[in-house]
Design a protein around this motif. Sequence first.
Motif, mmCIF file in Angstrom:
data_model
loop_
_atom_site.group_PDB
_atom_site.id
_atom_site.type_symbol
_atom_site.label_atom_id
_atom_site.label_comp_id
_atom_site.label_asym_id
_atom_site.label_seq_id
_atom_site.Cartn_x
_atom_site.Cartn_y
_atom_site.Cartn_z
ATOM 1 N N TYR A 181 0.838 -1.203 0.000
ATOM 2 C CA TYR A 181 0.000 0.000 0.000
ATOM 3 C C TYR A 181 0.871 1.251 0.000
ATOM 4 O O TYR A 181 1.821 1.359 0.781
ATOM 5 C CB TYR A 181 -0.925 0.009 1.218
ATOM 6 C CG TYR A 181 -1.777 1.260 1.286
ATOM 7 C CD1 TYR A 181 -2.912 1.384 0.488
ATOM 8 C CD2 TYR A 181 -1.422 2.321 2.111
ATOM 9 C CE1 TYR A 181 -3.686 2.536 0.526
ATOM 10 C CE2 TYR A 181 -2.186 3.471 2.156
ATOM 11 C CZ TYR A 181 -3.311 3.574 1.358
ATOM 12 O OH TYR A 181 -4.066 4.720 1.388
ATOM 13 N N ASN A 182 0.546 2.193 -0.863
ATOM 14 C CA ASN A 182 1.350 3.386 -1.038
ATOM 15 C C ASN A 182 0.492 4.649 -1.004
ATOM 16 O O ASN A 182 -0.604 4.675 -1.574
ATOM 17 C CB ASN A 182 2.053 3.363 -2.396
ATOM 18 C CG ASN A 182 2.861 2.106 -2.603
ATOM 19 O OD1 ASN A 182 4.049 2.071 -2.298
ATOM 20 N ND2 ASN A 182 2.229 1.067 -3.134
ATOM 21 N N THR A 183 1.007 5.687 -0.366
ATOM 22 C CA THR A 183 0.357 6.993 -0.348
ATOM 23 C C THR A 183 1.402 8.063 -0.613
ATOM 24 O O THR A 183 2.512 8.001 -0.088
ATOM 25 C CB THR A 183 -0.296 7.277 1.019
ATOM 26 O OG1 THR A 183 -1.291 6.302 1.290
ATOM 27 C CG2 THR A 183 -0.951 8.652 1.033
ATOM 28 N N ARG A 184 1.050 9.032 -1.451
ATOM 29 C CA ARG A 184 1.896 10.209 -1.672
ATOM 30 C C ARG A 184 1.027 11.455 -1.481
ATOM 31 O O ARG A 184 -0.025 11.575 -2.102
ATOM 32 C CB ARG A 184 2.487 10.213 -3.087
ATOM 33 C CG ARG A 184 3.340 9.017 -3.426
ATOM 34 C CD ARG A 184 4.668 9.034 -2.685
ATOM 35 N NE ARG A 184 5.487 7.902 -3.102
ATOM 36 C CZ ARG A 184 5.413 6.698 -2.571
ATOM 37 N NH1 ARG A 184 4.536 6.464 -1.599
ATOM 38 N NH2 ARG A 184 6.198 5.732 -2.999
ATOM 39 N N VAL A 185 1.501 12.358 -0.637
ATOM 40 C CA VAL A 185 0.799 13.618 -0.411
ATOM 41 C C VAL A 185 1.634 14.724 -1.061
ATOM 42 O O VAL A 185 2.782 14.955 -0.664
ATOM 43 C CB VAL A 185 0.606 13.904 1.086
ATOM 44 C CG1 VAL A 185 -0.240 15.166 1.279
ATOM 45 C CG2 VAL A 185 -0.050 12.724 1.789
ATOM 46 N N LEU A 186 1.072 15.381 -2.062
ATOM 47 C CA LEU A 186 1.817 16.386 -2.807
ATOM 48 C C LEU A 186 1.981 17.669 -1.997
ATOM 49 O O LEU A 186 1.051 18.120 -1.324
ATOM 50 C CB LEU A 186 1.112 16.704 -4.128
ATOM 51 C CG LEU A 186 1.391 15.777 -5.320
ATOM 52 C CD1 LEU A 186 1.048 14.332 -4.994
ATOM 53 C CD2 LEU A 186 0.638 16.246 -6.547
ATOM 54 N N GLY A 187 3.194 18.231 -2.096
ATOM 55 C CA GLY A 187 3.486 19.504 -1.448
ATOM 56 C C GLY A 187 4.129 20.468 -2.426
ATOM 57 O O GLY A 187 4.314 20.151 -3.605
ATOM 58 N N ARG A 188 4.507 21.626 -1.932
ATOM 59 C CA ARG A 188 5.086 22.653 -2.800
ATOM 60 C C ARG A 188 6.444 22.232 -3.353
ATOM 61 O O ARG A 188 6.754 22.489 -4.524
ATOM 62 C CB ARG A 188 5.240 23.961 -2.013
ATOM 63 C CG ARG A 188 5.950 25.065 -2.784
ATOM 64 C CD ARG A 188 6.145 26.291 -1.912
ATOM 65 N NE ARG A 188 6.884 27.342 -2.612
ATOM 66 C CZ ARG A 188 7.268 28.489 -2.060
ATOM 67 N NH1 ARG A 188 6.955 28.723 -0.785
ATOM 68 N NH2 ARG A 188 7.941 29.374 -2.762
ATOM 69 N N LYS A 189 7.259 21.564 -2.544
ATOM 70 C CA LYS A 189 8.640 21.265 -2.928
ATOM 71 C C LYS A 189 8.908 19.775 -3.132
ATOM 72 O O LYS A 189 10.057 19.375 -3.347
ATOM 73 C CB LYS A 189 9.595 21.814 -1.868
ATOM 74 C CG LYS A 189 9.471 23.320 -1.692
ATOM 75 C CD LYS A 189 10.316 23.812 -0.536
ATOM 76 C CE LYS A 189 10.129 25.320 -0.326
ATOM 77 N NZ LYS A 189 10.881 25.825 0.853
ATOM 78 N N GLY A 190 7.865 18.969 -3.050
ATOM 79 C CA GLY A 190 8.055 17.531 -3.225
ATOM 80 C C GLY A 190 6.844 16.761 -2.743
ATOM 81 O O GLY A 190 5.740 17.297 -2.677
ATOM 82 N N THR A 191 7.063 15.508 -2.393
ATOM 83 C CA THR A 191 5.960 14.657 -1.949
ATOM 84 C C THR A 191 6.293 13.979 -0.628
ATOM 85 O O THR A 191 7.440 13.623 -0.363
ATOM 86 C CB THR A 191 5.646 13.569 -2.997
ATOM 87 O OG1 THR A 191 6.800 12.718 -3.162
ATOM 88 C CG2 THR A 191 5.277 14.186 -4.332
#
Length: 281
Positions: free
Chosen positions: A170-180
Motif C-alpha cells: 500500500y502506497n500513499t503520496r501527499v503532494l506539497g510545494r517542494k516535493g511529496t
Amino acid sequence: MKKLFAAAGLLAVLWAGGGVQAQEAGQPQVAFDWQRGPGTGAIGQRAAIEIPDEYVFLDAAETRRYVEWTENIPSDEEYLFGPTSDKWEAYFSFYEEGYVKDDESLDADELLASLQESQAASNEERRSRGWSELVLEGWHVPPRYNPDTRTLEWATLLRDSESGNTSINYNTRVLGRKGTMSVQVVARPEDFDAGLAEFKASMDGFAYNAGERYADYMPGDRVAEYGLAALVTGGAVAAAGKKGLFGVIGAFLASAWKLLLAGLVGIGVWLKSRFGKKGGR
C-alpha cells in the motif's frame, strides 16, 4: 500502554520514566522515546501530524534506532506514527523532488504492465541472492488521486512464488510545494482493512507547514520532470536519486521478517515486517 506482539512472549515490556524499554529474552533492554498523544508530531520542517490519545510518534533519530533494532534498513529520514494498539504503523518520509503537477490522467492497465515488467527484471536479482521470486498479480487498489487532498494512493497484490503467501503493498503520496510526502503503512494482514480506515482518518490531522503546501507554489519554484504516473512506477524516486521505500502490508511466514523486493519499481524496496521483533509502546 500495552504492547501487542505478533509472537507473544518473545519480548518483555518494561516501563521506565518517560521512555519505554523493550527486551528480548537474554538481550539488553532497549528504550525508545515515544511521544504520546495528545500532542503534535513534527515531521522535520515540512509538516506535522496531530497525535491523538492512545497514539504515539517517534522523531527521525528515534525512528532510525527503532527500524535498525527491528533488523530493517532505515531511510535517510523518516518518522513513525501509529496507535498504541500496535495494529498498524505509518512511516513518513519527504522526497524533495520539486512541485509535481497533478494534471495527468492515470491508466491503471498501462501502469500495472510497467510495474510487472520491472518486477520480472527484479526477480533476476532475487534469484542471484537465493531468494524466491515475487509475482505481481495485480491491483488491490488501482491508482487514484484526490485533488481535494492532493493525495495519490494505490496498492498492489504480491505473491511469493515458493510459499504462496501474499502481501498488499500500500502506497500513499501527499503532494506539497517542494516535493511529496511518502507514507508507508504497515499492518498485520488480519488488521489491514480496519487499520487502513484508521490510518486514513488519522490523516485528517496531517498538514504541511505554511509555505510548504501545494497551494503555496510560486512561479520560479522547482518543478518535477514527471507527474503522477511516475510516482506510481517509481520514476520519481529514481529521478530524484533516492532509494524507494514503500509501505507494505505483508502476509509472510514468521521466519521471514525481512524481505527485499529488489527493483519492484526499478529500485530496491525493503519489506518492513515489524511484528516479530518490536519495541514496546
